[in-house]
Enzyme design. Structure first.
Site, PDB file in Angstrom:
ATOM      1  CB  ILE A  60      -0.848   0.193   1.138  1.00  0.00           C
ATOM      2  CG1 ILE A  60      -2.359   1.269   0.583  1.00  0.00           C
ATOM      3  CG2 ILE A  60      -0.586   0.254   2.301  1.00  0.00           C
ATOM      4  CD1 ILE A  60      -3.600   0.587   2.031  1.00  0.00           C
ATOM      5  CB  CYS A  61       2.250   3.970  -1.859  1.00  0.00           C
ATOM      6  SG  CYS A  61       0.980   3.805  -3.635  1.00  0.00           S
ATOM      7  CB  ALA A  62      -0.264   8.446  -0.927  1.00  0.00           C
TER       8      ALA A  62
END
Length: 104
Positions: A60-62
Site C-alpha cells: 500500500i502507498c498513498a
C-alpha cells in the site's frame, strides 16, 4: 500485476494479511492503516529478507501508484505481491481508521 480494491483489502487485513506501506517514514508516521509494516521505497531492498515466505504480501502507498510499482518489483523476485488500489488516502476517505507514529 495483481491489485485489490479497498473492500477486499479490508477483509483480507482483518483476516491477518501481511501488509507493507511503501511511503516514506514521514508519510507513514502522519497516518497509516493500523497493523501495516513500514517499508519505504527509499530503503526497499533492505526489507526483502523480512517478508514472509509462502504467503501473499499486500503493498500500500498513498494512492496506489507506488504500491503498484513495488508489487511489480516484488513479483519479479518471486513474491506473491498484491497492490492495494486507492491506497491509504482511499482508506481514509472511506472513513476507516488511521494510526499515527513510527512503526515499532
Amino acid at each position: 500485476m495483481r491489485e485489490v480494491d479497498l473492500e477486499v483489502f479490508a477483509a483480507d487485513l482483518a483476516a491477518g494479511a501481511f501488509v507493507v506501506d511503501v511511503r516514506e517514514p514521514d508519510e507513514y508516521a502522519a497516518g497509516h492503516v493500523p497493523g501495516v509494516h513500514s517499508a519505504p521505497l527509499s530503503a526497499f531492498g533492505s526489507v526483502l529478507d523480512g517478508l514472509p515466505a509462502g504467503r501473499p504480501v499486500y503493498v500500500i502507498c498513498a494512492s496506489g501508484n507506488r504500491s503498484l510499482w513495488a508489487a511489480e518489483q516484488l513479483a519479479a523476485r518471486g513474491v506473491d505481491a498484491i497492490s492495494v488500489a486507492g491506497g491509504t488516502a482511499g482508506w481514509a476517505r472511506a472513513g476507516r481508521p488511521l494510526a499515527s507514529g513510527a512503526s515499532a
